[in-house]
Design an enzyme around this catalytic site. Structure first.
Site, short mmCIF file in Angstrom:
data_model
loop_
_atom_site.label_atom_id
_atom_site.label_comp_id
_atom_site.label_asym_id
_atom_site.label_seq_id
_atom_site.Cartn_x
_atom_site.Cartn_y
_atom_site.Cartn_z
N HIS A 34 -21.89 -11.98 -2.16
CA HIS A 34 -20.83 -12.98 -2.10
C HIS A 34 -20.46 -13.29 -0.65
CE1 HIS A 34 -17.26 -10.36 -1.25
NE2 HIS A 34 -17.90 -9.45 -1.94
N ASP A 56 -17.55 -6.35 3.98
CA ASP A 56 -17.44 -6.83 2.60
C ASP A 56 -17.21 -8.34 2.62
OD1 ASP A 56 -16.91 -7.30 -0.06
OD2 ASP A 56 -15.07 -6.13 -0.12
N GLU A 107 -16.05 -14.23 -5.33
CA GLU A 107 -16.23 -12.91 -5.94
C GLU A 107 -14.92 -12.15 -5.92
OE1 GLU A 107 -17.20 -8.52 -6.07
OE2 GLU A 107 -16.09 -9.65 -4.57
N GLU A 108 -14.18 -12.28 -4.80
CA GLU A 108 -12.95 -11.49 -4.62
C GLU A 108 -11.85 -11.92 -5.59
OE1 GLU A 108 -12.86 -8.86 -2.98
OE2 GLU A 108 -14.33 -8.97 -1.36
N ASP A 124 -23.75 -5.62 -2.25
CA ASP A 124 -22.33 -5.58 -1.90
C ASP A 124 -22.06 -4.30 -1.11
OD1 ASP A 124 -19.55 -6.19 -1.88
OD2 ASP A 124 -19.69 -7.08 -3.87
N HIS A 129 -11.65 -3.43 2.85
CA HIS A 129 -10.62 -4.48 2.80
C HIS A 129 -9.63 -4.39 3.96
CE1 HIS A 129 -11.15 -6.22 -1.52
NE2 HIS A 129 -12.30 -6.01 -0.90
#
Lengths: 339, 337
Positions: B63, B170, B200-201, B223, B311
């Site tokens: 992604h 990410d 995707e998130e 990923d 994140h």
């Protein structure tokens, strides 16, 4: 007038924490040399610049040390534990990028005992944080960082909205830039002017104390940052009127001193005569080099000019460039007006 | 040869939040162009690159959206309150720098919330705001409008010889792995689709429609997964280590990977002498699940890059894991099924 933003960028790249100020001192010295009659570095590392004048001695002090971190222990996997140099709120350090004095970068993270999710934020302790430099082993870490090494915030100054600058170490490198800028305007002052870039303020105003003892000024004025009261949900007990962009603040009181009336009046008169908008500062917590100067020898008339700053001691302090420029004009006027 | 560190740097410069992937899509399209026969962008914004072949139709997905923030309220003094786009803990953001298109800012905690004795998880997006240095609402509105998005402002830096600290490992590092694998797959007996997915998130929305359109025989997501080799709370969750090789997903909370496909990946890795790690997560999810559940079901798995501080703007990965993941993926895609 010097360019405050450019100077800040230059100083932030070099600055090291309290006790090891020589890198920023060298940069400051190179500028200051053009604007003073003589200068020297004392035993503690204070840079003392003298601009000769016929009148009484007036001392200006801007501390050039910054807060930071010192490596204390490297564990078997290469993670680094540290102690603070100066005042930090541990919870807000999580995720901060830091740079060791030799250029090695890393970030601050919480260990399994910190539990930031379930702990009251202000209870998170510094001993439960570590620095990850991406080391692959203890040996790998030791080849990059050794115990006793200093680290600082690794973020860069940046201009943001409304003529404001976001930067680490506005406290107090911006004040150093301001004092340098003021010095450039201090030709043939009526007072005998001593500009001091002091060390170890963040550890308890240690540099200013010995510098004031040596200089024996009639009047001492510190240049430092002060808090603002213009951010959301200020609680009642910490309310203050100072705001970003309202001009330099003339300190009346903080928790370390009550400024001497003649100093406050001198600064106010200079501001009025030079047409500089200023703010009255009563700071509830915090102190500056002014307290050390006030209690040097048998006592010195002392006060301070402050630059309003949001989120002081964070890697993203925000100050207003024209507040800083006007602080420089105010200081130059205070040097040139008879005391 | 595409070099992972430079690739990551280039991609981070173009990082785009979920739902607004145009900029990152164009950057990736420029990089992917020399390596594929044709490419297209579908209705949702997925970038679909095709390397033609006669064998099995295999879909790989990384992604390209990044987590971020959307301005929802500007108060009378010019402070900006946001909604999260993707998974954030508000307390982790205090003093974190972000940038809107025209101006940078920094997250702060409201003083009242600070004094309320809240724990990290009690801090919400009503307790934190972005300070862009504005002094008035009008000053802020010159630079930021409601609905504008912001991303982390952070640099990609080398840590030691093999590791990088970067925002958006990410999944821009996953995109880097996919690009590198494409470069290694200039010819293949199989019909290969490399998809850089959107959103995707926000719940793997792009992979869902892309997989429906491609109708793959086999699907592999790329990923990141949390590493357990640091003194953080994650420590006891798994023993995945940076530099221990790319991981092959067995399960997470959204998917149980195809056992047969995992066996194949492991045997290819063994044959190529590439170290891998098994990945069993207690939480998390990736595009794998959407591809697995496409139409009447597709055997699917995921190759992941072990990542610390997920994140956060200071994710740390080992670039050898990315390069080895690309080698493993390319070799798998080129094998006969």
């Amino acid at each position: 007038m010097l360019n405050i933003f450019e100077l800040q960028k230059e100083l932030v790249c070099a600055a090291l924490p309290s006790g090891l100020e020589s890198r920023q001192a060298t940069i400051i010295k190179n500028y200051a040399a053009h604007y003073c009659d003589e200068f020297y570095t004392d035993a503690l590392g204070n840079l003392i610049c003298h601009i000769k004048g016929p009148g009484k001695k007036i001392m200006f002090a801007a501390h050039m040390d910054v807060i930071g971190f010192m490596a204390t222990f490297i564990d078997e996997r290469g993670y680094i534990r540290f102690v603070p140099v100066g005042g930090h709120t541990p919870a807000y350090l999580i995720g901060a990028t830091v740079r060791f004095e030799n250029g090695i970068c890393g970030c601050i993270q919480p260990d399994e005992k910190a539990k930031p999710g379930s702990t009251v934020l202000t209870d998170i302790m510094l001993q439960n944080l570590y620095i990850d430099i991406g080391a692959e082993s203890y040996e790998d870490a030791c080849s990059m960082v050794s115990v006793g090494m200093y680290a600082t915030f690794a973020t860069e100054p940046k201009m943001v909205a409304d003529g404001n600058m976001m930067t680490p170490y506005a406290d107090n490198l911006t004040s150093c830039a301001v004092l340098l800028s003021a010095m450039s305007e201090m030709v043939y002052p009526v007072n005998d002017v001593w500009c001091v870039f002091s060390v170890q303020e963040e550890l308890g105003c240690r540099g200013a104390k010995v510098a004031a003892n040596a200089i024996r000024p009639y009047m001492g004025i510190a240049i430092d940052l002060t808090r603002t009261g213009d951010t959301p949900s200020e609680t009642d007990n910490l309310r203050m009127t100072v705001k970003l962009g309202g001009g330099p603040a003339i300190k009346i009181k903080d928790s370390s001193l009550i400024c001497d009336k003649p100093v406050v009046e001198h600064l106010r008169a200079c501001a009025v005569r030079s047409g500089i908008e200023y703010q009255d500062e009563v700071l509830l917590a915090g102190g500056t080099d002014a307290s050390a100067m006030q209690r040097s020898r048998e006592g010195t008339l002392s006060g301070a000019v402050s630059i309003p700053g949001r989120s002081i001691h964070s890697p993203g302090e925000i100050i207003n460039i024209s507040d800083a420029e006007n602080a420089a004009r105010l200081i130059a006027a205070a040097a040139k007006t008879e005391i | 040869m595409l070099e992972i560190f430079n690739l990551q740097k280039e991609l981070v410069k173009n990082a785009s939040t979920s739902g607004y992937e145009g900029k990152i899509g164009r950057a990736i399209a420029d990089l992917a162009k020399p390596f594929c026969d044709e490419m297209r962008i579908d209705a949702l914004g997925n970038l679909i690159c095709h390397i033609k072949g006669k064998g099995k139709r295999i879909m790989c997905a990384a992604h390209m959206d990044a987590i971020g923030f959307m301005a929802r309220y500007i108060d009378e003094n010019g402070f900006i309150y946001v909604n999260p786009l993707g998974g954030h803990y508000a307390y982790e953001l205090i003093n974190t720098r972000v940038c809107f298109e025209k101006v940078s800012g920094i997250f702060r905690l409201c003083k009242a919330s600070e004094n309320a004795g809240k724990t990290g998880k009690e801090i919400t997006f009503n307790d934190i705001y972005i300070d862009i240095g504005a002094r008035t609402k009008e000053g802020a509105e010159k630079l930021v409008s409601i609905g504008d998005t912001a991303i982390f402002e952070g640099e990609t830096v080398m840590l030691g010889k093999n590791r990088i600290m970067t925002p958006y490992a990410d999944d821009l590092s996953g995109c880097a792995m996919l690009l590198r694998a494409m470069q290694l797959c200039n010819s293949s007996p199989n019909d290969l689709y490399f998809v850089f997915t959107v959103q995707e998130e926000l719940g793997c929305r792009g992979a869902k429609t892309a997989a429906f359109g491609i109708e793959p025989d086999i699907a592999i997501a790329v990923d990141v997964c949390p590493a357990g080799d640091c003194p953080s709370e994650n420590d006891r969750h798994n023993d995945i280590a940076l530099g221990g090789g790319p991981t092959i997903k067995i399960m997470d909370s959204s998917v149980f990977s195809s056992v047969g496909l995992n066996k194949l990946l492991k045997s290819v890795a063994t044959a190529m002498n590439i170290k891998t790690q098994w990945e069993i997560l207690t939480g998390g999810g990736t595009d794998t699940s959407e591809m697995l559940l496409t139409r009447d079901g597709v055997p699917a798995t995921c190759i992941s890059i072990p990542t610390r501080n997920l994140h956060m703007p200071v994710e740390i990965i080992d670039i050898r894991d990315v390069e080895n993941g690309a080698q493993l993926l390319a070799a798998t895609l080129r094998s006969k099924f």
